[in-house]
Design an enzyme around this catalytic site. Structure first.
Site, PDB file in Angstrom:
ATOM      1  N   ASP A   1       0.821  -1.210   0.000  1.00 50.76           N
ATOM      2  CA  ASP A   1       0.000   0.000   0.000  1.00 50.76           C
ATOM      3  C   ASP A   1       0.854   1.258   0.000  1.00 50.76           C
ATOM      4  O   ASP A   1       0.527   2.244  -0.670  1.00 50.76           O
ATOM      5  CB  ASP A   1      -0.922   0.005   1.228  1.00 50.76           C
ATOM      6  CG  ASP A   1      -1.997  -1.068   1.147  1.00 50.76           C
ATOM      7  OD1 ASP A   1      -2.705  -1.112   0.128  1.00 50.76           O
ATOM      8  OD2 ASP A   1      -2.122  -1.854   2.101  1.00 50.76           O
TER       9      ASP A   1
ATOM     10  N   ASN B   1      -3.113  -5.393   1.929  1.00 55.85           N
ATOM     11  CA  ASN B   1      -3.474  -5.780   3.306  1.00 55.85           C
ATOM     12  C   ASN B   1      -4.181  -4.682   4.090  1.00 55.85           C
ATOM     13  O   ASN B   1      -4.567  -4.883   5.240  1.00 55.85           O
ATOM     14  CB  ASN B   1      -2.245  -6.282   4.076  1.00 55.85           C
ATOM     15  CG  ASN B   1      -1.179  -5.211   4.276  1.00 55.85           C
ATOM     16  OD1 ASN B   1      -1.482  -4.031   4.404  1.00 55.85           O
ATOM     17  ND2 ASN B   1       0.084  -5.623   4.302  1.00 55.85           N
TER      18      ASN B   1
ATOM     19  N   ILE C   1      -3.263  -2.115   5.648  1.00 57.01           N
ATOM     20  CA  ILE C   1      -2.667  -1.629   6.891  1.00 57.01           C
ATOM     21  C   ILE C   1      -1.457  -0.759   6.570  1.00 57.01           C
ATOM     22  O   ILE C   1      -0.614  -1.118   5.737  1.00 57.01           O
ATOM     23  CB  ILE C   1      -2.237  -2.794   7.808  1.00 57.01           C
ATOM     24  CG1 ILE C   1      -3.464  -3.585   8.288  1.00 57.01           C
ATOM     25  CG2 ILE C   1      -1.438  -2.295   9.008  1.00 57.01           C
ATOM     26  CD1 ILE C   1      -4.390  -2.812   9.205  1.00 57.01           C
TER      27      ILE C   1
ATOM     28  N   HIS D   1       3.599  -4.514  11.972  1.00 52.72           N
ATOM     29  CA  HIS D   1       4.343  -4.029  10.797  1.00 52.72           C
ATOM     30  C   HIS D   1       5.839  -3.954  11.067  1.00 52.72           C
ATOM     31  O   HIS D   1       6.632  -4.595  10.375  1.00 52.72           O
ATOM     32  CB  HIS D   1       3.833  -2.646  10.375  1.00 52.72           C
ATOM     33  CG  HIS D   1       4.748  -1.946   9.418  1.00 52.72           C
ATOM     34  ND1 HIS D   1       4.829  -2.280   8.084  1.00 52.72           N
ATOM     35  CD2 HIS D   1       5.648  -0.939   9.603  1.00 52.72           C
ATOM     36  CE1 HIS D   1       5.727  -1.516   7.487  1.00 52.72           C
ATOM     37  NE2 HIS D   1       6.240  -0.694   8.388  1.00 52.72           N
TER      38      HIS D   1
ATOM     39  N   GLU E   1      10.425  13.033 -13.660  1.00 56.52           N
ATOM     40  CA  GLU E   1      11.828  12.926 -13.266  1.00 56.52           C
ATOM     41  C   GLU E   1      12.084  11.798 -12.271  1.00 56.52           C
ATOM     42  O   GLU E   1      13.069  11.064 -12.397  1.00 56.52           O
ATOM     43  CB  GLU E   1      12.314  14.260 -12.660  1.00 56.52           C
ATOM     44  CG  GLU E   1      12.389  15.407 -13.635  1.00 56.52           C
ATOM     45  CD  GLU E   1      11.077  16.151 -13.791  1.00 56.52           C
ATOM     46  OE1 GLU E   1      11.034  17.134 -14.542  1.00 56.52           O
ATOM     47  OE2 GLU E   1      10.078  15.733 -13.151  1.00 56.52           O
TER      48      GLU E   1
ATOM     49  N   ASP F   1      14.699  32.572 -17.112  1.00 60.20           N
ATOM     50  CA  ASP F   1      13.720  31.688 -16.465  1.00 60.20           C
ATOM     51  C   ASP F   1      13.656  31.874 -14.954  1.00 60.20           C
ATOM     52  O   ASP F   1      12.709  31.418 -14.313  1.00 60.20           O
ATOM     53  CB  ASP F   1      14.020  30.221 -16.789  1.00 60.20           C
ATOM     54  CG  ASP F   1      13.365  29.769 -18.080  1.00 60.20           C
ATOM     55  OD1 ASP F   1      12.528  30.528 -18.611  1.00 60.20           O
ATOM     56  OD2 ASP F   1      13.688  28.676 -18.563  1.00 60.20           O
TER      57      ASP F   1
ATOM     58  N   ARG G   1      23.961  26.115 -20.257  1.00 61.38           N
ATOM     59  CA  ARG G   1      23.106  26.529 -21.375  1.00 61.38           C
ATOM     60  C   ARG G   1      23.847  27.515 -22.268  1.00 61.38           C
ATOM     61  O   ARG G   1      23.690  27.514 -23.487  1.00 61.38           O
ATOM     62  CB  ARG G   1      21.833  27.189 -20.841  1.00 61.38           C
ATOM     63  CG  ARG G   1      20.923  27.745 -21.944  1.00 61.38           C
ATOM     64  CD  ARG G   1      19.695  28.420 -21.347  1.00 61.38           C
ATOM     65  NE  ARG G   1      18.773  28.861 -22.375  1.00 61.38           N
ATOM     66  CZ  ARG G   1      18.758  30.079 -22.903  1.00 61.38           C
ATOM     67  NH1 ARG G   1      19.641  30.994 -22.497  1.00 61.38           N
ATOM     68  NH2 ARG G   1      17.864  30.403 -23.828  1.00 61.38           N
TER      69      ARG G   1
END
Length: 679
Positions: free
Chosen positions: A170, A200, A202, A277, A425, A484, A535
Site C-alpha cells: 500500500d 493488506n 494496513i 508491521h 523525473e 527563467d 546553457r
C-alpha cells in the site's frame, strides 16, 4: 511441481508440503526479527504464500550463479519485508543467505541488511526500501528485457526471455513515483512485468481508510494495465497460481495482481494490525503463533521435507543455465555480430580503445554550450557502446540528450535507444536504476534541468547506494540559464550532490573536459555520474585535457618559473573556469605569479595521492580564490580559512545571464579584486 488431481494422495501430500513450506518462510521471518528484536515480521508473514508460489513454481533462476543473464528478476519494492526475500533465497539454496546470515538480520557486517541491497546480497536484484523505488526499478528491468530481446532475439534464437516480478504494498502505491513508473510501463507495453500487490489495508498509522481509499485496480486499468484479483492471499494457493498463469498469458501490457492478504497472518493477537508491521512479535506472541499454526520446530528450523523439496532448484537452475549457454554458443556461430554485442552487454566489458571515439578539441575549435558538447560526446559514445540507452524528462531538445542514429523506444518500436520519459523525473531516475542493474554493459542516461534533480534525488541516492552506473545529463546548471529565473536556477545543487557518497559530480568547462567527463562516467562502473552542463556558450580553453578530468583537478596555466610557487591560486569549474582563466591573465599583466586550476570533480581530486594534491594545490600557498556560480558551501576545503570563495549564497533572479553574473559579482573583476586582497 507435478500436476495432480486434488483428490489423489499425492495432491494432498503436495498441498500439505506447500503449507509447511509457507510456514517455514513465515517462521524464518518471525525468528530472525525476534532474534535481534528489530525488523518487520508482518509483511513476510502475510506474503509468504505468494512468495512461495512465485519462487518455487514459476521463477527461473540458478542459485549457484545469481548473475545468470536470462534469469527471471524479482523486486521486493516493499523492502521493509526483506525477510520474505531472504527466506526465499535461503530455501532456494543461495550461498549468500545461510542460516547464520538470517540470525544476523540488520546487524553490522551481515549479508541481510534491514532492506534489500543488491551490492550486499547476491540474489537481490535492486536496492529497495524507500517506498515506490522498487516499482521504478522493476519497470527498468522489464524495459531492458524488452529492448534487448527486440534487438538480439532471432526467429530461431530467443536469447533474451525472462519475466520481471515484483511485490509492492500500500505504501508503494501511495508514493507518486510508483504512478509515474507504472504509467510508462503501460505506455511501453511491458508485458513481461507482473506486479503482485500486497493488499493488506494496513499502514504504519493504521488502516488505509485513514488516507488511502482510492480504487487501485481501476487506476491501473486506466493506466493501461491488465488487472487481476486474488480474493484469498492467505491460503488460496490455487488462486495465486491461476492469476500468475493468466498474467503470463497477457503479453501486450503489464499485469497487476491484487492479492488480499492479512499482515502478520497467523499471529492470534497482532494479525491485521499495524502493531505487527515494524515490531517483533515478542516471545509470548511468537509462541502463540507457533501454537496457532501448528509449528513445533525450534527457531530457524527448515523441515527436512521442505529442504528436500526446495533443493531441486540447484540442479534445475544449473540445467537452465547450461541449456542457455549451449544455445548461446549456437547463436554465436550463426549471428556473430549480434552475439558479440550482446556478450559485451552481459559482461560489461568495454570495447578496446573505445575512448578514441570521443571528439577532440583545440582552443581554436568553436565555442559551444557544454550541453551541445555533451550531445557530441554522447553520440560518439553511442556509436561504440551498444548498451548506451536513455532520454530526457520532456526536455530532449533543451538537454540535447538524444541519439541521432537511433529511434525512440516505444511499444511497437522497442529497438529504439531513445527513451521519452515525459515530465516524470522521479520515475525516470528509478527506471534508469533498473536498466543499469539489469546488465553490467547497459549504460542508461537520464536528462533534465539541474534544478529538477530535486524531483529525483531519492532515485539518484539509490543509484549511488546501489553502485549503479547511471549518467545524469543535467543542463542549465546555473544562473547562466538566464531569464527563467530562480525557480529554474540551481544554487545549492552542486554542494548537495558533492555531499552525497559514491557519486561523481563533473562540471566540465569546455570540449576537452566534456569528453573527459564522458570517459570518466563510462569507466566508473560502480557509481553514477552527474554531468553539470551549461546553457550558455563557452570558449575552448587552453590547457584543458581529458586526462586532467580523470584526476578531478589539475593546473591549466601557471606563469611561475620552475621551482617557484605561485603567489595566488585561482580555482574554477564549468562555466566559471573561463572567468578564473581571464582573471589570471589580468593579474599576470600586473606581474603576479598566478596558477589557474580546474576542479572539475571534487570526488576524483579527493581520490588522488597526497603528493599529487600537494603538487596542484601547494599548502604553503594560502592566497586562494575560487569562483563558481553556485553556493560557496564546501569551497573552504580548497581555499582555506584565508582564501576567498566567489559564488552565490542566495536564490537567483529573472534577468539575462550577463546581467545576473554582473549583479551577483561572478566576474573577472571580482576575482581579481579578491586575489589582490590576498597577495
Amino acid at each position: 511441481m507435478a500436476k495432480t488431481t486434488p483428490s489423489s494422495p499425492s495432491a494432498a501430500a503436495a498441498a500439505e508440503l506447500v503449507v509447511k513450506s509457507v510456514n517455514t518462510i513465515r517462521f524464518l521471518a518471525i525468528d530472525a526479527v525476534e532474534n535481534v528484536k528489530s525488523g518487520h515480521p508482518g509483511m513476510p508473514m502475510g506474503c509468504a504464500p505468494m512468495g512461495h508460489v512465485l519462487f518455487d513454481e514459476f521463477m527461473k533462476f540458478n542459485p549457484k550463479n545469481p548473475y545468470w543473464f536470462n534469469r527471471d528478476r524479482f523486486v521486493l519494492s516493499a523492502g521493509h519485508g526483506a525477510m520474505l526475500l531472504y527466506g526465499l533465497l535461503h530455501l532456494a539454496g543461495y550461498d549468500s543467505v545461510k542460516v547464520e546470515d538470517l540470525k544476523g538480520l540488520r546487524q553490522w557486517g551481515s549479508k541481510t541488511p534491514a532492506h534489500p541491497e543488491n551490492f550486499e546480497t547476491p540474489g537481490v536484484e535492486v536496492t529497495t526500501g524507500p517506498l515506490g523505488q522498487g516499482v521504478g526499478s522493476a519497470v527498468g528491468l522489464a524495459l531492458a528485457e524488452k529492448h534487448l530481446g527486440a534487438r538480439y532475439n532471432k526467429p530461431d534464437f530467443e536469447m533474451v526471455d525472462h519475466y520481471t516480478y515484483m511485490i509492492l504494498g500500500d505504501g508503494c502505491q501511495m508514493e507518486g513515483i510508483s504512478n509515474e513508473a507504472s504509467s510508462l510501463a503501460a505506455h511501453w507495453g511491458l508485458g513481461k512485468l507482473i506486479a503482485l500487490y500486497d493488499d493488506n489495508h494496513i499502514t504504519i498509522d493504521g488502516d488505509t481508510d485513514l488516507a488511502f481509499t482510492e480504487d487501485v485496480g481501476k487506476r491501473f486499468e486506466a493506466l493501461g494495465w491488465h488487472v487481476l484479483t486474488v480474493a484469498n492471499g492467505n491460503d488460496g494457493y490455487d488462486e495465486i497460481r491461476e492469476a500468475i498463469k493468466v498474467a503470463k498469458s497477457v503479453t501486450d501490457k503489464p499485469t497487476l495482481i491484487k492479492v488480499a492478504t492479512t499482515i502478520g497472518f497467523g499471529s492470534p493477537n497482532k494479525a491485521n494490525t499495524y502493531g505487527v508491521h515494524g515490531n517483533a512479535l515478542g516471545p509470548k506472541e511468537a509462541e502463540a503463533t507457533r501454537q496457532n499454526l501448528g509449528w513445533p520446530y525450534e527457531t530457524f528450523h527448515v523441515p527436512d521435507d521442505v529442504k528436500k523439496h526446495w533443493s531441486r532448484h540447484i540442479s534445475e537452475g544449473a540445467e537452465l543455465e547450461s541449456a542457455w549457454n549451449a544455445k548461446f554458443a549456437e547463436y554465436e556461430k550463426k549471428y556473430p555480430k549480434e552475439a558479440a554485442e550482446l556478450k559485451s552487454i552481459i559482461t560489461g566489458e568495454l570495447p578496446l580503445g573505445w575512448e578514441k571515439a570521443l571528439p577532440t578539441y583545440t582552443p581554436e575549435s568553436p565555442g559551444n554550450p557544454t550541453r551541445t558538447l555533451s550531445h557530441q560526446n554522447l553520440n560518439a559514445v553511442a556509436a561504440v557502446l551498444p548498451g548506451l540507452i536513455g532520454g530526457s524528462a520532456d526536455l530532449t531538445a533543451s538537454n540535447m540528450a538524444f541519439l541521432k542514429s537511433s529511434g525512440d523506444f516505444q511499444k511497437e518500436t522497442p529497438t529504439g535507444r531513445n527513451l521519452k520519459f515525459g515530465a516524470r523525473e522521479h520515475g525516470m531516475g528509478a527506471i534508469c536504476n533498473g536498466v543499469a542493474l539489469h546488465s553490467p554493459g547497459l549504460v542508461p542516461f537520464s536528462a533534465t534541468y539541474f534544478v529538477f534533480t530535486d524531483y529525483m534525488r531519492a532515485a539518484i541516492r539509490i543509484a549511488a547506494l546501489s553502485k549503479a552506473r547511471v549518467v545524469y545529463i543535467m543542463t542549465h546548471d546555473s544562473i547562466g540559464l538566464g531569464e527563467d529565473g530562480p525557480t529554474h536556477q540551481p544554487v545549492e545543487h552542486l554542494a548537495s550532490f558533492r555531499a552525497m557518497p559514491n557519486i561523481l559530480v563533473l562540471r566540465p568547462a569546455d570540449g576537452n573536459e566534456t569528453a573527459g567527463a564522458y570517459k570518466v562516467a563510462v569507466e566508473n562502473a560502480g557509481r553514477p555520474s552527474i554531468l553539470s552542463l551549461s546553457r550558455q556558450k563557452l570558449p575552448q580553453l587552453p590547457g584543458t585535457s581529458v586526462e586532467g578530468v580523470g584526476r578531478g583537478g589539475y593546473v591549466i596555466s601557471d606563469n611561475s618559473k620552475d621551482g617557484e610557487k605561485p603567489e595566488v591560486i585561482l580555482m574554477g569549474t564549468g562555466s566559471e573556469l573561463e572567468i578564473a582563466a581571464r582573471a589570471g591573465e589580468e593579474l599576470r599583466k600586473e606581474g603576479k605569479k598566478v596558477r589557474v586550476v580546474s576542479l572539475v570533480s571534487w570526488e576524483l581530486f579527493g581520490e588522488q595521492s597526497k603528493e599529487y594534491k600537494e603538487m596542484v594545490l601547494p599548502s604553503e600557498v594560502t592566497a586562494r580564490v575560487s569562483v563558481e556560480a553556485g553556493s560557496t558551501f564546501g569551497w573552504e576545503r580548497f581555499v582555506g580559512l584565508k582564501g576567498r570563495a566567489v559564488g552565490i549564497d542566495r536564490f537567483g533572479a529573472s534577468a539575462s545571464a550577463e546581467r545576473l553574473y554582473k549583479e551577483f559579482g561572478i566576474t573577472v573583476e571580482a576575482v581579481v579584486a579578491a586575489a589582490k586582497e590576498l597577495c
